[in-house]
Design an enzyme around this catalytic site. Structure first.
Site, PDB file in Angstrom:
ATOM      1  N   ASN A 167       0.837  -1.198   0.000  1.00  0.00           N
ATOM      2  CA  ASN A 167       0.000   0.000   0.000  1.00  0.00           C
ATOM      3  C   ASN A 167       0.873   1.249   0.000  1.00  0.00           C
ATOM      4  OD1 ASN A 167      -0.441   1.955   2.495  1.00  0.00           O
ATOM      5  ND2 ASN A 167       0.229  -0.031   3.333  1.00  0.00           N
ATOM      6  N   PHE A 200      -1.598   8.274   4.274  1.00  0.00           N
ATOM      7  CA  PHE A 200      -2.366   8.908   5.356  1.00  0.00           C
ATOM      8  C   PHE A 200      -3.646   9.561   4.830  1.00  0.00           C
ATOM      9  CE2 PHE A 200       1.494   9.822   8.400  1.00  0.00           C
ATOM     10  CZ  PHE A 200       1.626   8.459   8.597  1.00  0.00           C
ATOM     11  N   SER A 225       5.713   5.380   8.629  1.00  0.00           N
ATOM     12  CA  SER A 225       5.096   5.025   7.355  1.00  0.00           C
ATOM     13  C   SER A 225       6.035   5.392   6.209  1.00  0.00           C
ATOM     14  CB  SER A 225       3.771   5.764   7.168  1.00  0.00           C
ATOM     15  OG  SER A 225       3.307   5.605   5.837  1.00  0.00           O
ATOM     16  N   ASN A 244       5.058   5.991   3.226  1.00  0.00           N
ATOM     17  CA  ASN A 244       4.245   6.567   2.149  1.00  0.00           C
ATOM     18  C   ASN A 244       4.014   8.070   2.251  1.00  0.00           C
ATOM     19  OD1 ASN A 244       3.854   3.969   0.995  1.00  0.00           O
ATOM     20  ND2 ASN A 244       2.356   3.533   2.598  1.00  0.00           N
ATOM     21  N   THR A 245       4.589   8.698   3.268  1.00  0.00           N
ATOM     22  CA  THR A 245       4.601  10.159   3.362  1.00  0.00           C
ATOM     23  C   THR A 245       6.043  10.613   3.189  1.00  0.00           C
ATOM     24  OG1 THR A 245       2.666  10.255   4.820  1.00  0.00           O
ATOM     25  CG2 THR A 245       4.149  12.150   4.850  1.00  0.00           C
ATOM     26  N   LYS A 253       5.397   3.970  17.100  1.00  0.00           N
ATOM     27  CA  LYS A 253       5.377   2.916  16.080  1.00  0.00           C
ATOM     28  C   LYS A 253       6.609   3.057  15.202  1.00  0.00           C
ATOM     29  CE  LYS A 253       2.351   0.397  12.958  1.00  0.00           C
ATOM     30  NZ  LYS A 253       0.962   0.222  12.501  1.00  0.00           N
ATOM     31  N   ASN A 257       5.782  -1.271  11.572  1.00  0.00           N
ATOM     32  CA  ASN A 257       5.043  -0.785  10.421  1.00  0.00           C
ATOM     33  C   ASN A 257       5.381  -1.659   9.208  1.00  0.00           C
ATOM     34  OD1 ASN A 257       3.538   1.047   8.724  1.00  0.00           O
ATOM     35  ND2 ASN A 257       4.047   2.687  10.148  1.00  0.00           N
TER      36      ASN A 257
END
Length: 326
Positions: free
Chosen positions: A96, A100, A160, A162-163, A198, A227
């Site tokens: 994925n 966010f 994460s 993805n940011t 996390k 994560n």
């Protein structure tokens, strides 16, 4: 679609009771008291599935001991361009790059205020994509203050993939700044809430040592490990398809070994003094048991829940009861 069906089903009292009675296992041996919270069982839902706290009541009927909502950001954001979620069925995995996507922390606050169940809820908080890292602290503080009355614990998400540049906040100094400020804000509250961190599975042992040192120095209450990963090692899926999918965080079975290694490393290096919520690749009872043996106090499901369904929660809890009676 599945969640919308679940939500409609829960409108019928008898059906709701049936689902809850079938999946929910209540037993004294399942209870866990961690950072001052009494968890009815140690199997929770990881953040990322119920991003906007829209399905907390419905999820509570599926047997989870706790649900983590988010990741939530101060302002609503649409996330990355679609398609951004991919199933790797041969690997029982997901990739994925959601980014966010959420309706903002204020929206989630109102949803949580209206919930009917008393399930334990964690608030996973992050920063907006447009917020530069040097201003990230303000985003985390805003989310903390907004959610404070409505969640039982907080998880600071700096891991994460993805940011853009978010993982840079895992470096010791920026992380110390964020955590110490949140801890100080928390101390001023009449009833402080546990704050957890996390972390990514891609950290080196030296970076994990920094995290452990910060845990004791700053005074947070626990670590969520881990994560998703940016690595693509050992996948069965056609490499051409992996390349075509592109960037994103990998979750599911391929993550199990590394995430368990991180749990074990933190538990051993800290002498078992750090409460750990383990997440990553739990698709079976044996997977959950191995996380506990590695040093986890609680576990969370995400991809395993997608592939195996809510029956996995019940199986894990039933196995724990049998283990305690042997």
């Amino acid at each position: 679609m599945a969640f919308n069906i679940l939500k409609k089903a829960m409108n019928f009292y008898l059906l709701r009771r049936f689902i809850s009675n079938f999946f929910s296992i209540r037993h004294q041996s399942l209870r866990r008291n961690l950072f001052g919270i009494d968890f009815p069982n140690p199997v929770g839902l990881a953040a990322g599935l119920d991003k906007d706290a829209c399905y907390v009541d419905e999820l509570s009927a599926l047997g989870f001991g706790f649900v983590e909502v988010g990741t939530l950001t101060p302002k609503p954001q649409s996330g990355n361009d679609k398609p951004r979620l991919f199933r790797l069925k041969e690997d029982a995995a997901l990739i994925n790059r959601m980014g966010f996507n959420n309706k903002g922390v204020e929206y989630a606050k109102h949803k949580l205020a209206a919930r009917k169940s008393n399930i334990i809820v964690g608030g996973n908080i992050g920063k907006n994509k447009t917020t530069p890292n040097e201003n990230a602290l303000a985003d985390y503080v805003y989310c903390f203050e907004t959610l404070y009355e409505y969640v039982d614990y907080f998880v600071v998400n700096v891991s994460s993939p993805n940011t853009p540049n978010l993982r840079e906040l895992q470096d010791k100094e920026p992380l110390r700044k964020i955590l110490s400020h949140l801890v100080e804000k928390n101390r001023l509250k009449p009833k402080p809430k546990p704050i957890l961190l996390k972390i990514a599975p891609d950290l080196s042992n030296e970076q994990l040592d920094d995290i452990i040192e910060l845990y004791f120095e700053v005074g947070i209450q626990g670590i969520v490990a881990t994560n998703t990963t940016i690595h693509r090692d050992g996948l069965r899926t056609d490499p051409k398809r992996i390349q075509a999918i592109g960037n994103g965080g990998l979750s599911g079975k391929p993550l199990f070994n590394r995430s368990t290694e991180v749990v074990r490393y933190i538990a051993q290096r800290s002498g078992g003094k750090i409460p750990i919520i383990a997440v990553g690749g739990i698709h079976s009872v044996d997977d959950a048991i191995e996380k506990f043996k590695a040093g986890a106090s609680l576990v969370q499901l995400y991809t395993g829940f997608i592939y195996e369904g809510p029956g996995l929660i019940k199986k894990i809890n039933e196995s724990l009861i049998r283990e305690n009676h042997q």
